[in-house]
Design a protein around this motif. Structure first.
Motif, PDB file in Angstrom:
ATOM      1  N   PRO A  39      38.730  32.174  40.563  1.00 46.89           N
ATOM      2  CA  PRO A  39      38.413  33.460  41.469  1.00 46.89           C
ATOM      3  C   PRO A  39      37.688  34.748  40.692  1.00 46.89           C
ATOM      4  O   PRO A  39      37.667  34.795  39.496  1.00 46.89           O
ATOM      5  CB  PRO A  39      40.051  34.068  41.518  1.00 46.89           C
ATOM      6  CG  PRO A  39      40.595  33.529  40.165  1.00 46.89           C
ATOM      7  CD  PRO A  39      40.110  32.362  39.945  1.00 46.89           C
ATOM      8  N   ARG A  40      37.117  35.664  41.367  1.00 46.60           N
ATOM      9  CA  ARG A  40      36.102  36.588  40.883  1.00 46.60           C
ATOM     10  C   ARG A  40      36.931  37.556  40.010  1.00 46.60           C
ATOM     11  O   ARG A  40      36.365  37.934  38.967  1.00 46.60           O
ATOM     12  CB  ARG A  40      35.461  37.270  42.091  1.00 46.60           C
ATOM     13  CG  ARG A  40      34.536  36.649  42.938  1.00 46.60           C
ATOM     14  CD  ARG A  40      33.823  37.405  43.838  1.00 46.60           C
ATOM     15  NE  ARG A  40      32.563  36.826  44.514  1.00 46.60           N
ATOM     16  CZ  ARG A  40      31.867  37.112  45.589  1.00 46.60           C
ATOM     17  NH1 ARG A  40      31.974  38.561  45.830  1.00 46.60           N
ATOM     18  NH2 ARG A  40      30.943  36.539  46.244  1.00 46.60           N
ATOM     19  N   SER A  41      38.350  37.579  40.382  1.00 46.49           N
ATOM     20  CA  SER A  41      38.984  38.558  39.567  1.00 46.49           C
ATOM     21  C   SER A  41      38.972  38.128  38.106  1.00 46.49           C
ATOM     22  O   SER A  41      39.231  39.133  37.178  1.00 46.49           O
ATOM     23  CB  SER A  41      40.348  38.685  40.262  1.00 46.49           C
ATOM     24  OG  SER A  41      40.892  37.537  40.198  1.00 46.49           O
ATOM     25  N   ALA A  42      39.004  36.770  37.994  1.00 47.34           N
ATOM     26  CA  ALA A  42      38.965  36.662  36.461  1.00 47.34           C
ATOM     27  C   ALA A  42      37.843  36.995  35.576  1.00 47.34           C
ATOM     28  O   ALA A  42      37.933  36.880  34.332  1.00 47.34           O
ATOM     29  CB  ALA A  42      39.069  34.996  36.626  1.00 47.34           C
ATOM     30  N   ALA A  43      36.793  37.409  36.191  1.00 49.78           N
ATOM     31  CA  ALA A  43      35.664  37.938  35.544  1.00 49.78           C
ATOM     32  C   ALA A  43      35.635  39.372  34.880  1.00 49.78           C
ATOM     33  O   ALA A  43      35.018  39.855  34.322  1.00 49.78           O
ATOM     34  CB  ALA A  43      34.401  37.670  36.160  1.00 49.78           C
TER      35      ALA A  43
END
Length: 301
Positions: free
Chosen positions: A60-64
Protein backbone atom coordinates in the motif's frame (compact mmCIF):
# COMPACT_ATOMS: atom_id res chain seq x y z
CA UNK A 1 -3.08 -20.37 18.39
CA UNK A 2 -2.73 -16.90 19.91
CA UNK A 3 -0.60 -14.18 18.27
CA UNK A 4 1.94 -14.50 21.10
CA UNK A 5 2.19 -18.27 20.58
CA UNK A 6 2.72 -17.72 16.86
CA UNK A 7 5.43 -15.23 17.78
CA UNK A 8 7.21 -17.89 19.80
CA UNK A 9 6.89 -20.39 16.94
CA UNK A 10 8.29 -17.78 14.55
CA UNK A 11 11.34 -17.28 16.75
CA UNK A 12 11.90 -21.03 17.12
CA UNK A 13 12.07 -21.29 13.34
CA UNK A 14 14.18 -18.14 13.24
CA UNK A 15 16.85 -19.61 15.52
CA UNK A 16 17.14 -22.78 13.41
CA UNK A 17 17.53 -20.86 10.15
CA UNK A 18 20.02 -18.38 11.59
CA UNK A 19 22.19 -21.26 12.86
CA UNK A 20 22.65 -22.42 9.28
CA UNK A 21 24.15 -19.06 8.36
CA UNK A 22 26.91 -19.60 10.95
CA UNK A 23 27.90 -22.95 9.48
CA UNK A 24 27.71 -21.87 5.84
CA UNK A 25 28.90 -18.33 6.53
CA UNK A 26 32.12 -19.59 8.05
CA UNK A 27 32.82 -21.41 4.78
CA UNK A 28 32.55 -18.26 2.64
CA UNK A 29 33.61 -15.43 4.98
CA UNK A 30 37.06 -15.09 3.43
CA UNK A 31 35.99 -15.60 -0.18
CA UNK A 32 34.41 -12.16 -0.75
CA UNK A 33 34.35 -8.77 1.01
CA UNK A 34 31.61 -8.64 3.67
CA UNK A 35 30.06 -5.40 2.38
CA UNK A 36 29.77 -6.78 -1.16
CA UNK A 37 28.39 -10.10 0.07
CA UNK A 38 25.83 -8.43 2.32
CA UNK A 39 24.71 -6.00 -0.40
CA UNK A 40 23.98 -8.94 -2.70
CA UNK A 41 22.29 -10.75 0.18
CA UNK A 42 19.93 -7.84 0.89
CA UNK A 43 18.97 -7.27 -2.76
CA UNK A 44 18.22 -10.95 -3.38
CA UNK A 45 16.14 -11.09 -0.22
CA UNK A 46 14.36 -7.84 -1.18
CA UNK A 47 13.42 -9.26 -4.58
CA UNK A 48 11.94 -12.38 -2.98
CA UNK A 49 10.06 -10.56 -0.22
CA UNK A 50 8.83 -7.93 -2.69
CA UNK A 51 7.41 -10.64 -4.93
CA UNK A 52 5.72 -12.31 -1.94
CA UNK A 53 4.25 -8.99 -0.82
CA UNK A 54 2.85 -8.22 -4.27
CA UNK A 55 1.36 -11.71 -4.55
CA UNK A 56 -0.31 -11.58 -1.13
CA UNK A 57 -1.09 -8.36 0.73
CA UNK A 58 0.26 -5.93 -1.86
CA UNK A 59 2.33 -2.86 -0.98
CA UNK A 60 0.00 0.00 0.00
CA UNK A 61 1.00 3.62 -0.54
CA UNK A 62 0.76 4.21 3.18
CA UNK A 63 3.81 1.98 3.68
CA UNK A 64 5.94 4.65 1.98
CA UNK A 65 5.19 7.19 4.69
CA UNK A 66 8.24 8.26 6.70
CA UNK A 67 10.77 6.29 4.63
CA UNK A 68 13.49 7.25 7.10
CA UNK A 69 12.16 4.42 9.29
CA UNK A 70 13.38 1.84 6.80
CA UNK A 71 16.76 3.53 6.54
CA UNK A 72 17.17 3.28 10.31
CA UNK A 73 16.21 -0.41 10.43
CA UNK A 74 18.11 -1.33 7.26
CA UNK A 75 21.19 0.47 8.54
CA UNK A 76 21.07 -1.35 11.87
CA UNK A 77 20.64 -4.83 10.40
CA UNK A 78 23.11 -4.16 7.60
CA UNK A 79 25.66 -3.05 10.18
CA UNK A 80 25.11 -6.24 12.17
CA UNK A 81 25.78 -8.54 9.21
CA UNK A 82 28.79 -6.62 7.90
CA UNK A 83 30.38 -6.49 11.36
CA UNK A 84 29.59 -10.16 11.88
CA UNK A 85 31.50 -11.22 8.77
CA UNK A 86 34.30 -8.74 9.47
CA UNK A 87 34.67 -10.15 12.97
CA UNK A 88 34.62 -13.76 11.78
CA UNK A 89 37.71 -13.09 9.69
CA UNK A 90 39.81 -13.22 12.84
CA UNK A 91 37.54 -14.30 15.70
CA UNK A 92 37.32 -17.95 16.64
CA UNK A 93 33.81 -19.35 16.11
CA UNK A 94 33.55 -20.27 19.80
CA UNK A 95 34.43 -16.75 20.92
CA UNK A 96 32.07 -15.15 18.41
CA UNK A 97 29.19 -17.38 19.52
CA UNK A 98 29.87 -16.40 23.12
CA UNK A 99 29.63 -12.72 22.19
CA UNK A 100 26.33 -13.42 20.43
CA UNK A 101 24.79 -14.64 23.70
CA UNK A 102 25.06 -11.08 25.04
CA UNK A 103 22.42 -9.92 22.55
CA UNK A 104 19.28 -10.86 24.57
CA UNK A 105 20.49 -8.95 27.63
CA UNK A 106 21.34 -5.89 25.53
CA UNK A 107 17.98 -6.18 23.77
CA UNK A 108 16.20 -6.12 27.12
CA UNK A 109 18.13 -2.94 28.00
CA UNK A 110 17.26 -1.20 24.74
CA UNK A 111 13.67 -2.46 25.01
CA UNK A 112 13.39 -0.53 28.28
CA UNK A 113 15.09 2.59 26.89
CA UNK A 114 13.04 2.75 23.69
CA UNK A 115 9.72 1.17 24.70
CA UNK A 116 9.81 1.12 28.49
CA UNK A 117 9.45 -2.66 28.34
CA UNK A 118 10.20 -3.97 31.82
CA UNK A 119 12.12 -7.22 32.21
CA UNK A 120 10.46 -9.02 35.11
CA UNK A 121 12.34 -11.11 37.62
CA UNK A 122 11.06 -14.27 35.91
CA UNK A 123 12.28 -13.08 32.51
CA UNK A 124 15.65 -12.12 34.01
CA UNK A 125 15.95 -15.60 35.53
CA UNK A 126 15.12 -17.16 32.16
CA UNK A 127 17.70 -14.99 30.41
CA UNK A 128 20.36 -15.99 32.95
CA UNK A 129 19.54 -19.71 32.64
CA UNK A 130 19.52 -19.43 28.84
CA UNK A 131 22.89 -17.66 28.83
CA UNK A 132 24.41 -20.33 31.07
CA UNK A 133 23.04 -23.10 28.86
CA UNK A 134 24.24 -21.42 25.68
CA UNK A 135 27.76 -20.97 27.04
CA UNK A 136 27.76 -24.61 28.17
CA UNK A 137 26.91 -25.66 24.63
CA UNK A 138 29.29 -23.20 22.98
CA UNK A 139 32.26 -24.43 24.98
CA UNK A 140 31.05 -28.05 24.70
CA UNK A 141 31.12 -28.53 28.47
CA UNK A 142 34.90 -28.01 28.43
CA UNK A 143 35.93 -25.85 31.41
CA UNK A 144 39.47 -25.48 30.09
CA UNK A 145 38.09 -24.06 26.83
CA UNK A 146 36.07 -21.51 28.81
CA UNK A 147 39.10 -20.47 30.87
CA UNK A 148 41.12 -20.01 27.69
CA UNK A 149 38.57 -17.53 26.30
CA UNK A 150 40.24 -14.29 25.22
CA UNK A 151 38.77 -11.12 23.73
CA UNK A 152 40.45 -10.22 20.46
CA UNK A 153 39.90 -7.63 17.76
CA UNK A 154 37.44 -9.79 15.86
CA UNK A 155 35.30 -10.34 18.93
CA UNK A 156 35.21 -6.60 19.62
CA UNK A 157 34.11 -5.87 16.04
CA UNK A 158 31.37 -8.48 16.28
CA UNK A 159 30.26 -7.15 19.66
CA UNK A 160 29.35 -3.81 18.07
CA UNK A 161 27.40 -5.73 15.45
CA UNK A 162 25.46 -7.43 18.24
CA UNK A 163 24.73 -4.01 19.74
CA UNK A 164 23.16 -2.98 16.42
CA UNK A 165 21.12 -6.22 16.41
CA UNK A 166 19.92 -5.58 19.97
CA UNK A 167 18.78 -2.03 19.09
CA UNK A 168 17.04 -3.26 15.94
CA UNK A 169 14.60 -5.51 17.79
CA UNK A 170 12.73 -2.87 19.86
CA UNK A 171 13.05 -0.35 17.01
CA UNK A 172 10.84 -2.56 14.82
CA UNK A 173 7.91 -2.15 17.19
CA UNK A 174 8.66 1.52 17.80
CA UNK A 175 8.75 2.45 14.10
CA UNK A 176 6.02 0.17 12.74
CA UNK A 177 2.83 2.06 11.85
CA UNK A 178 0.54 -0.85 11.16
CA UNK A 179 2.37 -2.29 8.15
CA UNK A 180 2.32 -6.07 7.77
CA UNK A 181 5.50 -7.97 8.56
CA UNK A 182 6.13 -8.75 4.87
CA UNK A 183 5.69 -5.15 3.69
CA UNK A 184 7.75 -3.74 6.57
CA UNK A 185 10.51 -6.26 5.87
CA UNK A 186 10.54 -5.33 2.19
CA UNK A 187 11.02 -1.67 3.02
CA UNK A 188 13.84 -2.47 5.43
CA UNK A 189 15.59 -4.74 2.90
CA UNK A 190 15.46 -2.17 0.11
CA UNK A 191 16.80 0.52 2.42
CA UNK A 192 19.50 -1.79 3.78
CA UNK A 193 20.48 -2.88 0.28
CA UNK A 194 20.81 0.74 -0.83
CA UNK A 195 22.94 1.65 2.20
CA UNK A 196 25.21 -1.37 1.73
CA UNK A 197 25.55 -0.72 -2.01
CA UNK A 198 26.76 2.83 -1.36
CA UNK A 199 28.99 1.76 1.52
CA UNK A 200 30.51 -1.25 -0.26
CA UNK A 201 30.53 0.00 -3.86
CA UNK A 202 34.31 -0.29 -4.23
CA UNK A 203 34.21 -3.88 -2.93
CA UNK A 204 31.27 -4.74 -5.20
CA UNK A 205 32.96 -3.61 -8.41
CA UNK A 206 36.27 -5.16 -7.33
CA UNK A 207 34.69 -8.61 -6.84
CA UNK A 208 34.98 -11.02 -9.77
CA UNK A 209 31.50 -12.48 -9.35
CA UNK A 210 31.80 -14.82 -12.33
CA UNK A 211 34.73 -16.76 -10.85
CA UNK A 212 33.49 -17.18 -7.29
CA UNK A 213 33.46 -20.81 -6.02
CA UNK A 214 30.14 -22.64 -6.07
CA UNK A 215 30.08 -22.76 -2.26
CA UNK A 216 29.93 -18.95 -2.19
CA UNK A 217 26.78 -18.92 -4.32
CA UNK A 218 25.25 -21.71 -2.25
CA UNK A 219 26.01 -19.84 0.94
CA UNK A 220 24.87 -16.51 -0.52
CA UNK A 221 21.49 -17.80 -1.62
CA UNK A 222 20.98 -19.62 1.68
CA UNK A 223 21.69 -16.53 3.76
CA UNK A 224 19.64 -14.38 1.37
CA UNK A 225 16.56 -16.59 1.15
CA UNK A 226 16.49 -18.48 4.43
CA UNK A 227 18.73 -16.59 6.86
CA UNK A 228 17.59 -13.17 5.56
CA UNK A 229 14.24 -13.05 3.76
CA UNK A 230 12.50 -15.70 5.87
CA UNK A 231 14.09 -14.75 9.19
CA UNK A 232 13.46 -11.04 8.69
CA UNK A 233 9.73 -11.72 8.30
CA UNK A 234 9.75 -14.05 11.31
CA UNK A 235 11.61 -11.50 13.43
CA UNK A 236 9.38 -8.62 12.31
CA UNK A 237 6.27 -10.66 13.15
CA UNK A 238 7.52 -11.81 16.55
CA UNK A 239 8.59 -8.33 17.67
CA UNK A 240 5.05 -7.05 17.11
CA UNK A 241 3.64 -9.48 19.70
CA UNK A 242 6.48 -10.30 22.10
CA UNK A 243 8.72 -8.16 24.34
CA UNK A 244 12.21 -7.60 22.93
CA UNK A 245 13.87 -9.65 25.67
CA UNK A 246 11.67 -12.66 24.88
CA UNK A 247 12.32 -12.34 21.17
CA UNK A 248 16.07 -12.24 21.54
CA UNK A 249 16.07 -15.01 24.15
CA UNK A 250 15.67 -17.43 21.26
CA UNK A 251 19.22 -16.61 20.19
CA UNK A 252 20.28 -18.88 23.06
CA UNK A 253 19.06 -21.81 20.97
CA UNK A 254 21.41 -20.91 18.11
CA UNK A 255 24.43 -22.84 19.46
CA UNK A 256 22.24 -25.92 19.84
CA UNK A 257 20.99 -25.59 16.27
CA UNK A 258 24.57 -25.04 15.08
CA UNK A 259 25.53 -28.38 16.60
CA UNK A 260 22.66 -29.98 14.67
CA UNK A 261 23.91 -28.35 11.48
CA UNK A 262 27.47 -29.50 12.13
CA UNK A 263 26.27 -33.05 12.70
CA UNK A 264 24.27 -32.91 9.47
CA UNK A 265 27.39 -31.73 7.64
CA UNK A 266 29.32 -34.71 8.99
CA UNK A 267 31.38 -32.85 11.59
CA UNK A 268 30.56 -35.19 14.47
CA UNK A 269 28.24 -35.19 17.47
CA UNK A 270 28.90 -33.36 20.75
CA UNK A 271 29.85 -35.03 24.02
CA UNK A 272 27.08 -36.21 26.32
CA UNK A 273 27.66 -33.43 28.86
CA UNK A 274 26.76 -30.84 26.21
CA UNK A 275 23.17 -32.07 26.49
CA UNK A 276 23.06 -30.42 29.92
CA UNK A 277 23.46 -27.04 28.22
CA UNK A 278 20.76 -27.87 25.70
CA UNK A 279 18.43 -28.78 28.55
CA UNK A 280 19.11 -25.43 30.26
CA UNK A 281 18.18 -23.46 27.15
CA UNK A 282 14.96 -25.44 26.87
CA UNK A 283 14.16 -24.71 30.53
CA UNK A 284 14.74 -21.00 29.91
CA UNK A 285 12.38 -21.01 26.95
CA UNK A 286 9.69 -22.90 28.88
CA UNK A 287 9.86 -20.23 31.57
CA UNK A 288 9.40 -17.54 28.94
CA UNK A 289 6.52 -19.34 27.25
CA UNK A 290 4.17 -18.80 30.20
CA UNK A 291 2.48 -15.39 29.87
CA UNK A 292 2.99 -12.94 32.72
CA UNK A 293 -0.76 -12.54 33.32
CA UNK A 294 -1.19 -16.33 33.58
CA UNK A 295 1.59 -16.47 36.12
CA UNK A 296 -0.04 -13.68 38.12
CA UNK A 297 -3.37 -15.55 38.25
CA UNK A 298 -1.73 -18.77 39.37
CA UNK A 299 0.24 -16.89 42.04
CA UNK A 300 -2.92 -15.17 43.30
CA UNK A 301 -4.51 -18.53 43.94
Amino acid sequence: MSPAARGHLAMLTFSALVAGSFSLGAMIANEVAPAALMAARFWIAAAVIGAVAMATTGIPRSAAQAPWRYLVLGGLFGAYFVLMFEGLKTARPVSAAAVFTLTPVMSALFGYILLRQVTTARMALALAIGALGALWVIFRADWSAFRAFEIGGGEIVYFWGCVAHAIYTPMVRKLNRGESAVVFTFGMLVAGGAILTVYGWSDIIATDWATLPAIVWIGLFYVALFASAATFVLLQYATLYLPSAKVMAYTYLTPTWVICWEMALGNGAPAGLVLVGIALTVVALLILLKPEEELARSTAR
